[in-house]
Design a protein around this motif. Structure first.
Motif, mmCIF file in Angstrom:
data_model
loop_
_atom_site.group_PDB
_atom_site.id
_atom_site.type_symbol
_atom_site.label_atom_id
_atom_site.label_comp_id
_atom_site.label_asym_id
_atom_site.label_seq_id
_atom_site.Cartn_x
_atom_site.Cartn_y
_atom_site.Cartn_z
ATOM 1 N N LYS A 1 0.846 -1.194 0.000
ATOM 2 C CA LYS A 1 0.000 0.000 0.000
ATOM 3 C C LYS A 1 0.877 1.237 0.000
ATOM 4 O O LYS A 1 1.932 1.279 0.648
ATOM 5 N N ARG A 2 0.416 2.269 -0.723
ATOM 6 C CA ARG A 2 1.128 3.540 -0.786
ATOM 7 C C ARG A 2 0.119 4.652 -0.555
ATOM 8 O O ARG A 2 -0.908 4.709 -1.213
ATOM 9 N N THR A 3 0.410 5.543 0.419
ATOM 10 C CA THR A 3 -0.510 6.629 0.763
ATOM 11 C C THR A 3 0.259 7.937 0.871
ATOM 12 O O THR A 3 1.330 7.985 1.482
ATOM 13 N N SER A 4 -0.294 8.996 0.301
ATOM 14 C CA SER A 4 0.330 10.313 0.406
ATOM 15 C C SER A 4 -0.563 11.253 1.200
ATOM 16 O O SER A 4 -1.793 11.176 1.119
ATOM 17 N N THR A 5 0.082 12.136 1.970
ATOM 18 C CA THR A 5 -0.648 13.084 2.792
ATOM 19 C C THR A 5 0.144 14.395 2.831
ATOM 20 O O THR A 5 1.373 14.374 2.754
ATOM 21 N N PRO A 6 -0.534 15.536 2.925
ATOM 22 C CA PRO A 6 0.188 16.820 2.909
ATOM 23 C C PRO A 6 1.148 16.980 4.076
ATOM 24 O O PRO A 6 0.853 16.566 5.204
ATOM 25 N N ILE A 7 2.296 17.597 3.819
ATOM 26 C CA ILE A 7 3.248 17.915 4.873
ATOM 27 C C ILE A 7 2.740 19.080 5.717
ATOM 28 O O ILE A 7 3.015 19.166 6.923
ATOM 29 N N ALA A 8 1.972 19.944 5.119
ATOM 30 C CA ALA A 8 1.595 21.249 5.690
ATOM 31 C C ALA A 8 1.275 21.257 7.181
ATOM 32 O O ALA A 8 1.717 22.171 7.890
ATOM 33 N N PRO A 9 0.511 20.316 7.729
ATOM 34 C CA PRO A 9 0.186 20.451 9.158
ATOM 35 C C PRO A 9 1.403 20.446 10.084
ATOM 36 O O PRO A 9 1.325 20.948 11.192
ATOM 37 N N ILE A 10 2.530 19.882 9.638
ATOM 38 C CA ILE A 10 3.684 19.779 10.538
ATOM 39 C C ILE A 10 4.865 20.640 10.075
ATOM 40 O O ILE A 10 5.974 20.492 10.584
ATOM 41 N N SER A 11 4.626 21.552 9.145
ATOM 42 C CA SER A 11 5.725 22.367 8.607
ATOM 43 C C SER A 11 5.486 23.863 8.810
ATOM 44 O O SER A 11 5.920 24.677 8.002
#
Length: 410
Positions: free
Chosen positions: A163-173
């Protein structure tokens, strides 16, 4: 396949090691051949000039003789980290190497490279999250390179990406670019520790808060950003030491803000915090490590069980960025009791420098801890540690520049 022939570079490197050891021929542990069903597995890093090759070797004796890769072992070129999932050793590329290989024991009792798969970029984190799966994580080097984190779930038995899933970095940057330091699962949550580091000058201006990003499992949707100002950031640069899970599912985070591990400053005391199993809040547990150790910082840690940690602790107080940054020096070994909040020195292991690998290569087996220590003489030896008494016994020598991985495979 198993490498039966040693190249000239390795032969030269081992010749130097042999000269260092000044041992007699009968001290070697075998005649230079792979022997079936040896349970202990070490990944030896051999560096010549600017090139490092890795050799996966086995032994059945950690306490006598000399462990080496002469005329045996599995040779692997390019930078690698090593992690175990059940009875498979995953050899994961780094520093530009994007492939991963599974090493398993064959029906003949020897180790073999079974399958290989590739990620889009070099992984930053890779850990076992349950009996079926490993979880890998990659993040761009900076904002210009991308804005998504990618998680890879890897089937342990199939040695493949499931499985491969992408999620935005924004909340932790929101402050600086996030540098991940640890990954584990508890309940239906994935916890990822990280700190903020400027990707251009590697400065760490934000060291007054511990950060933990929480993702729901198995969909890997961002769930919450946990913060705690009782200590600084969890873990340190590429040391994979930000967090660990105990037998009950509680997650502990370790903060040291150690300049030796790459921080440009430290503004909070080194400490341990706790997240109860499956929750998204820190509880009131607070272990001020510096208060109990006389102002020292834990550098590398390994959870043993029963609330005990084996650790390498810096003996340097009042570090400065100019003198101590990126220098893994003057370490002593200790047993850390999380329940009683005590730190006990292991006096039989000498003060030493780091062994040169990124991962803390430590084996916990049958209630004991086995750790390779490169002494100031340049020689590397295995030490067997009894965590209950905080005592150690010196064992086998190891002919290597550093040990990159240390496992037991049935």
């Amino acid at each position: 396949m198993n490498n039966k022939y040693i190249n000239k570079t390795l032969l030269l490197a081992f010749s130097c090691c042999i000269m260092l050891f000044t041992t007699s021929c009968d001290e070697f542990d075998d005649k230079g051949e792979d022997i079936p069903n040896r349970p202990y597995v070490l990944a030896l890093g051999i560096t010549t000039g600017t090139t490092t090759a890795y050799y996966i070797v086995t032994t059945d004796d950690l306490m006598s003789g000399t462990i080496n890769a002469v005329n045996k072992g599995i040779e692997q070129n390019g930078f690698h980290d090593y992690e175990q999932g059940n009875q498979t050793i995953f050899c994961v590329g780094g520093l530009g190497v994007t492939n991963a290989t599974g090493v398993v024991r064959g029906t003949d009792g020897l180790l073999y490279e079974k399958d290989q798969f590739s990620f889009d970029e070099s992984l930053r984190l890779f850990s076992q999250i349950d009996n079926q799966s490993m979880l890998g994580m990659e993040i761009p080097d900076n904002a210009e390179s991308g804005d998504m984190i990618t998680f890879y779930e890897v089937d342990i038995d199939g040695i493949s990406i499931s499985k491969r899933t992408s999620t935005p970095i924004a909340p932790i940057s929101s402050l600086e670019w996030p540098s991940p330091t640890g990954l584990c699962r508890s309940g239906d949550n994935i916890y990822m520790t990280y700190f903020h580091m400027n990707p251009k000058d590697y400065e760490t201006k934000y060291t007054d808060t511990a950060y933990v990003a929480v993702y729901s499992y198995p969909d890997m949707t961002f769930k919450k950003l946990m913060k705690d100002t009782r200590t600084g950031p969890a873990g340190s640069w590429y040391a994979h030491n930000g967090l660990f899970k105990d037998e009950t599912g509680n997650v502990y985070i370790m903060s040291n803000s150690s300049i030796a591990n790459g921080f440009s400053q430290a503004t909070k005391t080194a400490a341990f915090l706790r997240i109860p199993e499956g929750t998204t809040e820190f509880d009131d547990y607070y272990f001020d490590f510096e208060a109990k150790s006389g102002g020292l910082k834990p550098i590398h840690i390994k959870y043993i069980g029963d609330d005990l940690l084996f650790a390498e602790v810096s003996t340097i107080k009042n570090m400065t960025a100019k003198e101590h940054r990126w220098k893994d020096n003057d370490l002593k070994c200790c047993i850390i009791d999380l329940k009683n909040q005590t730190v006990t020195d292991i006096k039989e292991i000498p003060v030493h420098n780091g062994n040169g690998g990124r991962r803390f290569a430590v084996l916990v087996d049958d209630g004991y801890v086995y750790v390779p220590i490169t002494e100031n003489s340049g020689r590397t030896f295995i030490y067997k540690v009894d965590p209950k008494t905080a005592t150690a016994e010196k064992g086998a020598g190891v002919l290597t520049n550093f040990v990159a991985g240390f496992f037991k495979v049935k």
